[in-house]
Scaffold this active site. Structure first.
Site, short mmCIF file in Angstrom:
data_model
loop_
_atom_site.label_atom_id
_atom_site.label_comp_id
_atom_site.label_asym_id
_atom_site.label_seq_id
_atom_site.Cartn_x
_atom_site.Cartn_y
_atom_site.Cartn_z
CB SER A 302 22.43 51.22 23.39
OG SER A 302 22.52 50.09 22.54
CE1 TYR A 369 32.45 45.62 20.88
CE2 TYR A 369 31.60 47.86 20.67
CZ TYR A 369 32.64 46.99 20.96
OH TYR A 369 33.87 47.48 21.34
CD GLU A 370 25.46 50.76 20.43
OE1 GLU A 370 25.83 51.42 19.45
OE2 GLU A 370 24.27 50.74 20.84
CG LEU A 371 22.68 44.57 26.10
CD1 LEU A 371 22.20 45.64 27.07
CD2 LEU A 371 21.49 43.75 25.59
#
Length: 536
Positions: A302, A369-371
């Site tokens: 990410s 969003y990824e985290l």
């Protein structure tokens, strides 16, 4: 005591007489390699070629050393039959690969993971090619100083079968990473521990291996009537059986019409059953290319788009080490839905590398969003997020998330790509690599310009290899931006080190010697420092 030229000539003649005693093989005069006192011994026959490396002392000792004479004779007998195969350099594995083995003589000293000191071991670098799939691999067979002392590893002739079987065992256990192209292979290599002792295989396993061998080494490497040598003692040692058991297995397979045994009993070709079934079911098939669906990943990367020049070389390096990476530039295909593709990658990954930078901390839609998704996958006792601080401080991260600021993180200023790869390999329970991250085109974005030193460099060097697949490498030394009086070492394989002048000077010399040993030519060099510390 130094060996005389007469003793050397006598040793060469003695070995030549042994090799050529079967009347089919020839041994030209040994050719001295560029480094050390090792000579390349080439054996030719039927337009085929095989080679090994021997030191000058070993050649001189052949006539007067019984063990050398006997093992050289045994090797010659093996070669006489192996040259009857399609290629004497082909070996079949129990896992169904047909390996073409290319030795990289001579044995070379090994360095520690940091690359700044030699260890008590030597490496024989080996290039592998799977003749069925076209995949490539490179590995270093690690032979310790103790293994070179009196024993099975000390005899240069009998040592070869141990090396081959150590490699085959490592391939079977997937400890060697294969790559579809030479570019992905890079300059890295897997470590293979020298020494192999097979457990006893039952008759079924022996039959299975022999079927694969005749099919792969005969039909697949040649044609319908191509034969393979049945009773290779190196294969017997690989399976923990005897050559007599190979003969018995061949007789059974011949009766079952799986193979056709030659009247000599030493060679066989594919029979009706193997041909009708298109070979044993276990024969190897090409490794499928990575897709963004239905696939497990070792790590999800990410990052912010602005950090692509740092992240892309890291992702390529992880892949080159055999780590399966979800990285948008690698894993996304034309037309993929971004949200669903990211979701698949996040759900299928074991770990998530998060590159925290000022661009990442700007709370952009996708990085946030990824985290959040990775954080939700963490639980008590289960670590998922692996943070990297990229050009930020702890204070920067405290403002974003105090919880993440308290985690142990890798810092891109002090930890190299190789450090990150090796740390992740340890987390995955795999053997760390000893070589560097391969060079990628994105390095030009990081300031490596061919033939020119980086800004404020006090020393630099440029290297190139020759040939169709010519490679280039650069190394630069600059004053450290983080500590007064220290220097920063950077090379085009992604290695970065901050240390004292003496430590960096040593690293510079080790890098130069390693590249020269690997066949690079130093094309340009300059020491712009006031002192001569960085002289080569």
């Amino acid at each position: 005591m130094k060996q005389t030229d007469e003793e050397f000539a006598r040793g060469v003649d003695y070995l030549r007489n042994i090799i050529e005693s079967g009347k089919t093989l020839k041994m030209p005069d040994p050719r001295r390699l560029m480094t050390g006192t090792t000579y390349l011994i080439e054996v030719t026959g039927f337009t085929k070629n095989w080679n090994m490396g021997l030191t000058r002392d070993q050649i001189c000792d052949i006539p007067g050393t019984k063990e050398y004479r006997e093992s050289a004779l045994a090797l010659a007998q093996v070669l006489n039959s192996r040259f009857m195969n399609v290629d004497p350099n082909l070996y079949v594995t129990k896992s169904g690969r047909l390996l073409e083995v290319d030795w990289e003589w001579p044995l070379s000293p090994m360095v520690n993971e940091a690359g700044n000191a030699y260890i008590s071991a030597s490496a024989l670098w080996v290039h592998l090619k799977d003749r069925l799939t076209g995949e490539l691999a490179r590995c270093a067979v690690k032979i310790t100083a103790a293994q070179l002392m009196p024993g099975s590893g000390s005899n240069p002739f009998s040592r070869l079968s141990l090396i081959v079987n150590s490699i085959r065992s490592a391939v079977d256990s997937k400890a060697v990473s294969f790559h579809p192209t030479r570019e992905l292979l890079g300059s890295k290599g897997d470590i293979v521990e020298f020494g192999y002792s097979a457990t006893r295989h039952d008759d079924l396993a022996i039959h299975d291996f022999l079927s694969k061998k005749v099919w792969l080494l005969g039909f697949k490497a040649g044609r319908k009537d191509t034969q393979a040598w049945v009773s290779d003692p190196w294969d017997a040692a690989y399976l923990g059986c005897t050559t007599g058991e190979f003969h018995q297995a061949a007789a059974v397979l011949d009766a079952q019409e799986r193979i056709v045994l030659h009247e000599s009993g030493e060679f066989a070709k594919a029979g009706k059953v193997l041909l009708a079934n298109n070979g044993p079911l276990q024969a190897a098939t090409p490794t499928p290319q990575s897709k963004a669906t239905n696939e497990e990943y070792d790590v999800f990367v990410s990052h912010a788009t602005e950090d692509k020049s740092y992240v892309e070389p890291l992702a390529r390096g992880l892949e080159a080490a055999g780590i399966k990476v979800w990285f948008d530039k690698i894993s996304l295909e034309w037309g993929d839905d971004l949200r669903s593709a990211i979701d698949r990658g996040l759900k299928a990954c074991r770990y998530g590398i998060v590159v925290f930078s000022k661009a990442f901390l700007a709370k952009k839609k996708w990085t946030e969003y990824e985290l959040t998704s990775l954080f939700e996958r963490e639980s008590v006792g289960r670590k998922v997020i692996l943070p990297i601080w990229h050009n930020i401080t702890r204070d920067d991260l405290v403002e974003y998330s105090p919880g993440f600021a308290g985690r142990f993180a890798i810092n891109s200023l002090t930890d190299s790509n190789a450090d990150i790869v090796n740390n992740l390999l340890r987390l995955l329970g795999r053997e760390p690599k000893i070589a560097d991250i391969p060079q990628v085109a994105a390095l030009s974005e990081m300031g490596f310009l061919p033939g020119k030193p980086k800004f404020n460099a006090v020393a630099y060097a440029r290297y190139e290899t020759t040939g169709v697949d010519a490679k280039r490498a650069d190394v630069h030394i600059r004053p450290s931006a983080t500590r007064e009086g220290w220097f920063t070492y950077e090379d085009s394989f992604g290695e970065v080190q901050h240390a004292t002048q003496d430590d960096i000077a040593t690293r510079f010399v080790l890098f130069d010697r390693r590249l020269i040993r690997e066949g690079y030519i130093r094309m340009n060099y300059a020491n712009l420092a006031a002192s001569r510390a960085f002289d080569l």
